[in-house]
Write a protein that holds these residues in place. Sequence first.
Motif, mmCIF file in Angstrom:
data_model
loop_
_atom_site.group_PDB
_atom_site.id
_atom_site.type_symbol
_atom_site.label_atom_id
_atom_site.label_comp_id
_atom_site.label_asym_id
_atom_site.label_seq_id
_atom_site.Cartn_x
_atom_site.Cartn_y
_atom_site.Cartn_z
ATOM 1 N N SER A 1 0.963 -1.256 0.071
ATOM 2 C CA SER A 1 0.024 0.094 -0.042
ATOM 3 C C SER A 1 0.849 1.281 0.032
ATOM 4 C CB SER A 1 -0.993 0.006 1.312
ATOM 5 O OG SER A 1 -0.139 0.145 2.411
ATOM 6 N N ILE A 2 2.139 1.208 0.321
ATOM 7 C CA ILE A 2 2.875 2.217 0.567
ATOM 8 C C ILE A 2 3.712 2.713 -0.793
ATOM 9 C CG2 ILE A 2 5.000 1.327 1.262
ATOM 10 C CD1 ILE A 2 5.131 3.705 3.465
ATOM 11 N N GLN A 3 3.667 3.785 -1.202
ATOM 12 C CA GLN A 3 4.500 4.004 -2.336
ATOM 13 C C GLN A 3 6.050 3.996 -2.332
ATOM 14 O OE1 GLN A 3 2.465 7.485 -4.001
ATOM 15 N NE2 GLN A 3 0.702 6.540 -4.626
ATOM 16 N N ASP A 4 6.528 3.570 -3.577
ATOM 17 C CA ASP A 4 8.122 3.699 -3.644
ATOM 18 C C ASP A 4 8.534 5.279 -3.717
ATOM 19 O OD1 ASP A 4 10.433 2.514 -4.217
ATOM 20 O OD2 ASP A 4 10.356 3.380 -6.445
ATOM 21 N N GLY A 5 9.616 5.299 -3.183
ATOM 22 C CA GLY A 5 10.355 6.611 -3.184
ATOM 23 C C GLY A 5 9.594 7.917 -2.212
ATOM 24 N N THR A 6 8.489 7.513 -1.660
ATOM 25 C CA THR A 6 8.017 8.466 -0.396
ATOM 26 C C THR A 6 8.632 8.608 0.799
ATOM 27 O OG1 THR A 6 6.267 6.767 0.395
ATOM 28 C CG2 THR A 6 5.453 8.269 -1.275
ATOM 29 N N HIS A 7 8.457 9.367 1.465
ATOM 30 C CA HIS A 7 9.165 9.675 2.808
ATOM 31 C C HIS A 7 8.201 9.334 3.840
ATOM 32 C CE1 HIS A 7 10.786 11.346 6.569
ATOM 33 N NE2 HIS A 7 12.074 11.354 5.894
ATOM 34 N N VAL B 1 12.362 5.686 13.099
ATOM 35 C CA VAL B 1 13.246 5.625 11.686
ATOM 36 C C VAL B 1 12.560 6.365 10.590
ATOM 37 C CG1 VAL B 1 14.478 4.147 10.141
ATOM 38 C CG2 VAL B 1 14.219 3.234 12.459
ATOM 39 N N SER B 2 13.215 7.238 10.437
ATOM 40 C CA SER B 2 12.739 8.359 9.002
ATOM 41 C C SER B 2 13.677 7.842 7.960
ATOM 42 C CB SER B 2 12.744 9.558 9.543
ATOM 43 O OG SER B 2 14.117 10.274 9.640
ATOM 44 N N GLY B 3 12.760 7.757 6.763
ATOM 45 C CA GLY B 3 13.547 7.542 5.331
ATOM 46 C C GLY B 3 12.787 7.344 4.469
ATOM 47 N N ARG B 4 13.188 6.796 3.248
ATOM 48 C CA ARG B 4 12.710 6.617 1.868
ATOM 49 C C ARG B 4 12.302 5.352 1.906
ATOM 50 N NH1 ARG B 4 14.810 4.872 -2.570
ATOM 51 N NH2 ARG B 4 17.011 5.172 -1.758
ATOM 52 N N VAL B 5 10.848 5.321 1.233
ATOM 53 C CA VAL B 5 10.453 3.943 0.827
ATOM 54 C C VAL B 5 11.011 3.051 -0.278
ATOM 55 C CG1 VAL B 5 8.288 2.679 0.624
ATOM 56 C CG2 VAL B 5 8.355 4.415 2.011
ATOM 57 N N SER B 6 11.393 1.875 -0.194
ATOM 58 C CA SER B 6 11.875 1.053 -1.425
ATOM 59 C C SER B 6 11.041 0.071 -1.765
ATOM 60 C CB SER B 6 13.320 0.927 -1.180
ATOM 61 O OG SER B 6 13.683 -0.035 -2.251
ATOM 62 N N VAL B 7 10.428 -0.104 -2.738
ATOM 63 C CA VAL B 7 9.457 -0.824 -3.176
ATOM 64 C C VAL B 7 9.874 -1.668 -4.434
ATOM 65 C CG1 VAL B 7 6.922 -1.632 -3.936
ATOM 66 C CG2 VAL B 7 7.412 0.109 -2.038
ATOM 67 N N SER B 8 10.064 -3.072 -4.222
ATOM 68 C CA SER B 8 10.372 -3.710 -5.757
ATOM 69 C C SER B 8 9.264 -4.658 -5.828
ATOM 70 C CB SER B 8 11.849 -4.497 -5.379
ATOM 71 O OG SER B 8 12.684 -3.728 -5.056
#
Length: 341
Positions: free
Chosen positions: A173-179, A236-243
Amino acid sequence: STTPERFREMAENFPELTKQQKVIIDQIVAERERGGLYRDLTDLVERLAGQELNKKTLENFIKAGVLDSFGLTRKQMISIYEDVVDRVSYEKKNAMQGQMSLFDLMDHTEQEKYHIRVPDTGEFDRDDILRFEKMITGIYISGHPLDQYPDVLKQCVTAESVDFMIDEEGQVSIQDGTHAVIGGIIEKVTPKNARNGQAMAFLTLEDLLGTVEVIIFPRDYAYCRNQIWEGNIVLVSGRVSVSADESGKLIAEKVTPIADLQKAVWIRFPNFDAYKQQEEHLLESCSQTSAEEGAKVGIMLADTRQYKYLPDSLRIPVTEKLLSQLRAHYGEDNVQVRYRL
């Protein structure tokens, strides 16, 4: 509790249990069904003497909460269980050899003097209770370490582990590249070396709903490595990575222990006149409870939406006692603790 169903549940649902431990559970259940309820720790040990129950397994049962129905704290039972096992073993050995001990020759009143005394130890800290449960069963049973931080999670967290999980259609459900900011307890740390030889790490972060994999590359790892250890509760804050066809991951940019979050206590007044009427009381309250490492105190005026901080010399500790006192005086909805990374 020490119900047969509780023991069977452990045997069936906890793969961490060994084959021997499952045998012990079956023996405990069978003896209880045959002889009725276990009255206390000594009764349990006496009725299972000669079977597979040993000190280590008894210790694990105590720490997992299986024997809580005996009416003692887990810390009390840990303090006496070895003596109970040794006493029962000694008496059973004498009985098999047809010997009578000095204890057997005493009348009931005298025997009472030599019964194992239960010390007034209180209970383990909540963190220790949860740690023992996790260590022995693989899960938290009586609560979760995050339960004590509902306000922090509500204010700071933007995503949960379930958002990273792949569904039946192979999607997350979470999008790739989002914070995103996630909160949890570090369950596992796997140090690695990048191709250039620099240190990095993979974390398994557990929240209230599951786990998510966190990747910390060398540049960011160098800044946060001191905050990365198993059992630490962090944001933890960061960037989402989805493959494709995989659960999502979080590429960490910052790791902040919840205990180190910046926080402020905000007190709201309807207007400036209302604040001036309470100013002396507020300043006196803060000066009496000031703490150098405490939270800043902020004043907010509802009508003009103006706000300001009191001097750092009037920082206060964020304790339930003090917050309750402030809310009782200024109103439940007028005192809030705000957290930020």
